[in-house]
Write an enzyme that holds these catalytic residues in place. Structure first.
Site, PDB file in Angstrom:
ATOM      1  CB  SER A 188      -0.949   0.014   1.205  1.00 39.10           C
ATOM      2  OG  SER A 188      -0.221   0.115   2.404  1.00 39.10           O
ATOM      3  CG  HIS A 218      -1.482   3.793   5.048  1.00 37.42           C
ATOM      4  ND1 HIS A 218      -2.802   3.435   5.041  1.00 37.42           N
ATOM      5  CD2 HIS A 218      -0.842   2.838   4.345  1.00 37.42           C
ATOM      6  CE1 HIS A 218      -2.952   2.307   4.347  1.00 37.42           C
ATOM      7  NE2 HIS A 218      -1.769   1.932   3.926  1.00 37.42           N
ATOM      8  CG  ASP A 270      -5.613   4.750   5.528  1.00 39.99           C
ATOM      9  OD1 ASP A 270      -5.740   4.160   4.444  1.00 39.99           O
ATOM     10  OD2 ASP A 270      -4.509   5.075   6.002  1.00 39.99           O
TER      11      ASP A 270
END
Length: 179
Positions: free
Chosen positions: A56, A96, A122
């Site tokens: 990701s 992230h 998210d």
């Protein structure tokens, strides 16, 4: 070495040798725990080292990259920082980038994250009704990384039986290796 050979090796050891090997194994485990706890204190982070388990964050971080984290109270989180967070609905920490930041006058801040390789933010990971992360959700902020060093962790998380076999073999080696 087969099981019979392994049992013969253990029988040939006297009690003193066997206890010495068990103590050596215990010292190895204790040393690793002390190093981990020392890193936790030095970085103010509950998990100072994490491994990227998904794609990701590509191209910034690849699967298997080892991240070094800090979580100092006075260190601000800014838009663009790569953080690691943990929420109750998601069992493992997530790596992230901070997409948006809301700072209040009282010093609290909330942030929104997104993986570089993901299409959406998210909010779906945060849990029902939660649309921002708090400082309490933060595990740490990325300070450095070592590429592909964590591939062993990725393989062991993909194949859990391999993890137990490897740990068992290492434990037997330490106990049976005479020095």
């Amino acid at each position: 070495m087969d099981v019979v050979g392994l049992c013969d090796e253990v029988r040939r050891m006297n009690k003193r040798q066997f206890l010495y090997q068990l103590l050596s194994f215990g010292m190895i485990v204790s040393s690793a725990l002390m190093i981990w706890k020392g890193l936790m204190i030095a970085t103010s982070c509950e998990s100072p080292i994490v491994v990227v388990l998904s794609g990701s964050m590509e191209p910034a971080y690849q699967r298997g990259d080892l991240l070094l984290l800090t979580n100092y109270a006075k260190e601000p989180i800014r838009v663009g920082d790569v953080i690691v967070f943990k929420v109750k609905t998601h069992g493992i920490p997530v790596v992230h980038r901070v997409l948006k930041l809301h700072e209040k006058r009282n010093g609290t801040s909330k942030f929104l994250t997104k993986g570089d390789n993901n299409q959406v933010d998210d909010r779906g990971l945060y849990g029902p009704g939660k649309i921002w992360l708090n400082k309490d959700d933060l595990v740490g902020k990325t300070k450095a990384f070592l590429p592909y060093i964590g591939m062993v962790t990725v393989v062991m998380s993909d194949y859990p039986l391999l993890k137990f076999a490897l740990l068992g073999c290492l434990g037997l080696y330490v106990i049976l290796h005479r020095e």
